[in-house]
Design a protein around this motif. Structure first.
Motif, PDB file in Angstrom:
ATOM      1  N   TYR A   1       0.849  -1.193   0.000  1.00 37.08           N
ATOM      2  CA  TYR A   1       0.000   0.000   0.000  1.00 37.08           C
ATOM      3  C   TYR A   1       0.880   1.236   0.000  1.00 37.08           C
ATOM      4  N   HIS A   2       0.281   2.361  -0.337  1.00 36.11           N
ATOM      5  CA  HIS A   2       0.894   3.677  -0.227  1.00 36.11           C
ATOM      6  C   HIS A   2       0.132   4.444   0.850  1.00 36.11           C
ATOM      7  N   GLY A   3       0.302   5.773   0.895  1.00 39.94           N
ATOM      8  CA  GLY A   3      -0.502   6.537   1.828  1.00 39.94           C
ATOM      9  C   GLY A   3      -0.029   7.963   2.011  1.00 39.94           C
ATOM     10  N   HIS A   4      -0.955   8.778   2.492  1.00 41.75           N
ATOM     11  CA  HIS A   4      -0.627  10.129   2.931  1.00 41.75           C
ATOM     12  C   HIS A   4      -0.288  10.071   4.418  1.00 41.75           C
ATOM     13  N   GLN A   5       0.888  10.557   4.769  1.00 42.68           N
ATOM     14  CA  GLN A   5       1.303  10.644   6.155  1.00 42.68           C
ATOM     15  C   GLN A   5       1.414  12.117   6.517  1.00 42.68           C
ATOM     16  N   PHE A   6       0.535  12.553   7.426  1.00 39.00           N
ATOM     17  CA  PHE A   6       0.425  13.974   7.741  1.00 39.00           C
ATOM     18  C   PHE A   6       0.296  14.799   6.453  1.00 39.00           C
ATOM     19  N   ARG A   7      -0.507  14.229   5.537  1.00 38.97           N
ATOM     20  CA  ARG A   7      -0.907  14.851   4.273  1.00 38.97           C
ATOM     21  C   ARG A   7       0.226  14.970   3.256  1.00 38.97           C
ATOM     22  N   SER A   8       1.313  14.275   3.477  1.00 48.04           N
ATOM     23  CA  SER A   8       2.372  14.171   2.475  1.00 48.04           C
ATOM     24  C   SER A   8       2.340  12.753   1.905  1.00 48.04           C
ATOM     25  N   TYR A   9       2.272  12.669   0.577  1.00 46.68           N
ATOM     26  CA  TYR A   9       2.127  11.354  -0.038  1.00 46.68           C
ATOM     27  C   TYR A   9       3.433  10.569   0.047  1.00 46.68           C
ATOM     28  N   ASN A  10       3.320   9.306   0.428  1.00 49.63           N
ATOM     29  CA  ASN A  10       4.488   8.445   0.576  1.00 49.63           C
ATOM     30  C   ASN A  10       4.242   7.133  -0.163  1.00 49.63           C
ATOM     31  N   PRO A  11       4.962   6.898  -1.274  1.00 52.53           N
ATOM     32  CA  PRO A  11       4.809   5.626  -1.996  1.00 52.53           C
ATOM     33  C   PRO A  11       5.674   4.508  -1.427  1.00 52.53           C
ATOM     34  N   ASP A  12       6.486   4.813  -0.422  1.00 53.82           N
ATOM     35  CA  ASP A  12       7.427   3.823   0.120  1.00 53.82           C
ATOM     36  C   ASP A  12       6.891   3.223   1.415  1.00 53.82           C
ATOM     37  N   LEU A  13       5.640   2.776   1.353  1.00 50.47           N
ATOM     38  CA  LEU A  13       5.039   2.169   2.534  1.00 50.47           C
ATOM     39  C   LEU A  13       4.870   0.669   2.307  1.00 50.47           C
ATOM     40  N   GLY A  14       3.799   0.100   2.847  1.00 50.48           N
ATOM     41  CA  GLY A  14       3.628  -1.347   2.847  1.00 50.48           C
ATOM     42  C   GLY A  14       3.939  -1.893   4.226  1.00 50.48           C
ATOM     43  N   ASP A  15       3.604  -3.148   4.455  1.00 53.65           N
ATOM     44  CA  ASP A  15       3.830  -3.783   5.751  1.00 53.65           C
ATOM     45  C   ASP A  15       5.323  -3.906   6.012  1.00 53.65           C
ATOM     46  N   GLY A  16       5.858  -3.022   6.857  1.00 54.93           N
ATOM     47  CA  GLY A  16       7.288  -3.014   7.119  1.00 54.93           C
ATOM     48  C   GLY A  16       7.700  -3.766   8.359  1.00 54.93           C
ATOM     49  N   ARG A  17       6.761  -4.020   9.261  1.00 53.25           N
ATOM     50  CA  ARG A  17       7.062  -4.838  10.436  1.00 53.25           C
ATOM     51  C   ARG A  17       5.880  -5.718  10.824  1.00 53.25           C
ATOM     52  N   GLY A  18       5.093  -6.035   9.819  1.00 54.35           N
ATOM     53  CA  GLY A  18       3.935  -6.891  10.052  1.00 54.35           C
ATOM     54  C   GLY A  18       3.565  -7.631   8.790  1.00 54.35           C
TER      55      GLY A  18
END
Length: 472
Positions: A73-90
């Protein structure tokens, strides 16, 4: 309940996950086992050794996912888009089907590195796991639709963290929830201009989570109907948070799921007193996710979810679907607040007046949030109790008059069995930050879990006494 396995998420195909291996830990000490929910999903009969095998060493459950899946997955973190997400510790460890035929996930936190760990170690601190147990159990007691912490196992590693005294102890946690399909799961497809992926997600979510949104396979109509269903479920959740005096702390789009469940408890807080600008995360320096801004933050996240669906549905229909959020929020708040106060709902206007009176009183008086709801659970029938308690001085004069009138316009619901033992007892179950630190100190210093166990017992009495019919 009979154990009913599922591998539904795997049906989405490898574009939505990576097969990963769990970490191998030097030890496994079972610290928390959610027996009530284990029995509810057909796993209550596992021995502790079997439990550790499945939820600490991650041996597959029978006929379940053969290997863990780290979700993309991707996501907005504090309204900044981050394509470097995904399950990183789960990862997604297993799936089940409940007694109502609904899909359930067993997902992990602290289970090791994945392709999305970046520079992280993929681990969870024991203190972080303890905090997640506490948050999820108290929210459930207050009727919030939340993930359930299913298991917490200490793993014997020493971790270095910048926000805890280090080295600190490690753990692996398993949560039970109805979905880990995030708004960010859709955002990843939008970033790749993957309309087929969006269509597949829409079909998956309707089949397993929102069957009322089915429109005979018409993708455009189903996408709009799904958005309406998610908006309504998430609006209800936002109302429940406000009635619980809860601040999530990190309302990023990767922390919002399509079922409208609350999950992933990092820097959460419960309000000491009503303060709209109260924040949970020390790094939320602008107050973006402050208590009073949570409904707006959720609405913003829903708009990002709707943007993803523009690949398959007309904008006008999606805009109509988004408009259902406001009504769902207000109804969710009315329902949740009446339930917290043990009162019957009357009608929208009368219930809105109760909510307005509660929050106005709490703001003006600065009376402790949870004690106020505790004192007046059952309405004006609790007058003698409230006036004999430690907050009696708050319940006099002009500031209280509006709330008194609003309470008088509602009838109490019959008390649940065991309610008197809680509501006439030691006081409300609370988890203010200083209490959490006080619970953790003896664990850290001498491995003394007695205060933690006592707090969970108190929270369980609160759950039984409130007897709120959660959306589960």
């Amino acid at each position: 309940m009979t154990y009913r396995p599922s591998t539904a998420h795997a049906d989405l195909g490898p574009a939505f996950f990576d097969v990963v291996a769990p970490a191998r830990f030097p030890q496994h000490v079972l610290r928390f086992r959610n027996q009530r929910w284990a029995e509810a999903v057909g796993l209550g009969g596992l021995s502790d050794a079997q439990w550790i095998s499945h939820f600490g060493q991650f041996e597959p459950l029978p006929d379940n996912l053969p290997q863990p899946l780290a979700l993309r997955y991707h996501g907005h973190q504090f309204r900044s888009y981050n394509p470097d997400l995904g399950d990183g510790r789960g990862f997604l460890a297993a799936q089940l089907v409940d007694g109502e035929g609904r899909l359930l996930d067993l997902g992990t936190k602290g289970s090791g590195q994945t392709p999305y760990s970046r520079s992280g170690d993929g681990r969870l601190t024991l203190k972080g796991g303890v905090r997640e147990v506490l948050a999820s159990t108290l929210l459930e007691a207050f009727g919030v639709y939340t993930s359930k912490t299913f298991s917490l196992i200490e793993t014997g590693e020493q971790l270095m963290r910048g926000d805890e005294p280090s080295p600190t102890r490690s753990a692996v946690m398993v949560r039970l929830s109805h979905s880990h399909v995030r708004f960010g799961t859709f955002q990843r497809c939008l970033a790749h201009n993957d309309s087929d992926g969006i269509a597949a997600l829409v079909a998956h979510c309707i089949r397993h989570y929102h069957p009322q949104a089915a429109r005979g396979g018409d993708v455009a109509k189903e996408a709009a109907a799904l958005l309406a269903a998610v908006s309504q479920a998430t609006g209800a959740l936002a109302g429940e948070w406000m009635a619980a005096g809860f601040v999530h702390g990190v309302l990023n789009t990767d922390n919002m799921v399509v079922t409208g469940e609350s999950f992933d408890y990092g820097p959460w807080r419960f309000l000491p007193r009503y303060e709209p600008g109260f924040t949970a995360a020390y790094f939320d320096q602008t107050g973006l996710y402050a208590f009073g801004r949570q409904p707006g933050a959720v609405a913003w996240n829903l708009e990002r979810f709707a943007e993803c669906l523009t690949l398959v549905a007309p904008v006008a229909e999606l805009e109509d679907a988004l408009r259902t959020y406001a009504g769902a929020f207000h109804e969710g708040l009315r329902r949740a607040l009446c339930a917290r106060l043990g009162l019957r709902q009357v009608d929208a206007d009368t219930d809105d007046e109760l909510a307005a009176a509660v929050f106005q009183f709490l703001l003006k008086s600065q009376a402790p949030f949870e004690r106020t709801l505790f004192d007046w659970h059952g309405g004006l029938a609790r007058r003698a109790f409230a006036m004999a308690g430690p907050q009696a001085h708050f319940y006099q004069g002009e500031d209280f008059a509006r709330l008194e009138a609003a309470l008088g316009a509602h009838e109490p619901v019959p008390p649940a069995p065991g309610a008197a033992a809680y509501f006439e007892g030691e006081g409300p179950a609370t988890l203010l930050i200083e209490e959490v630190e006080a619970l953790w100190a003896p664990i850290a210093e001498r491995d003394d879990w007695s205060l933690f166990a006592a707090k969970l017992d108190h929270i369980e009495r609160a759950r039984v006494a409130h007897a709120i019919a959660s959306r589960r």
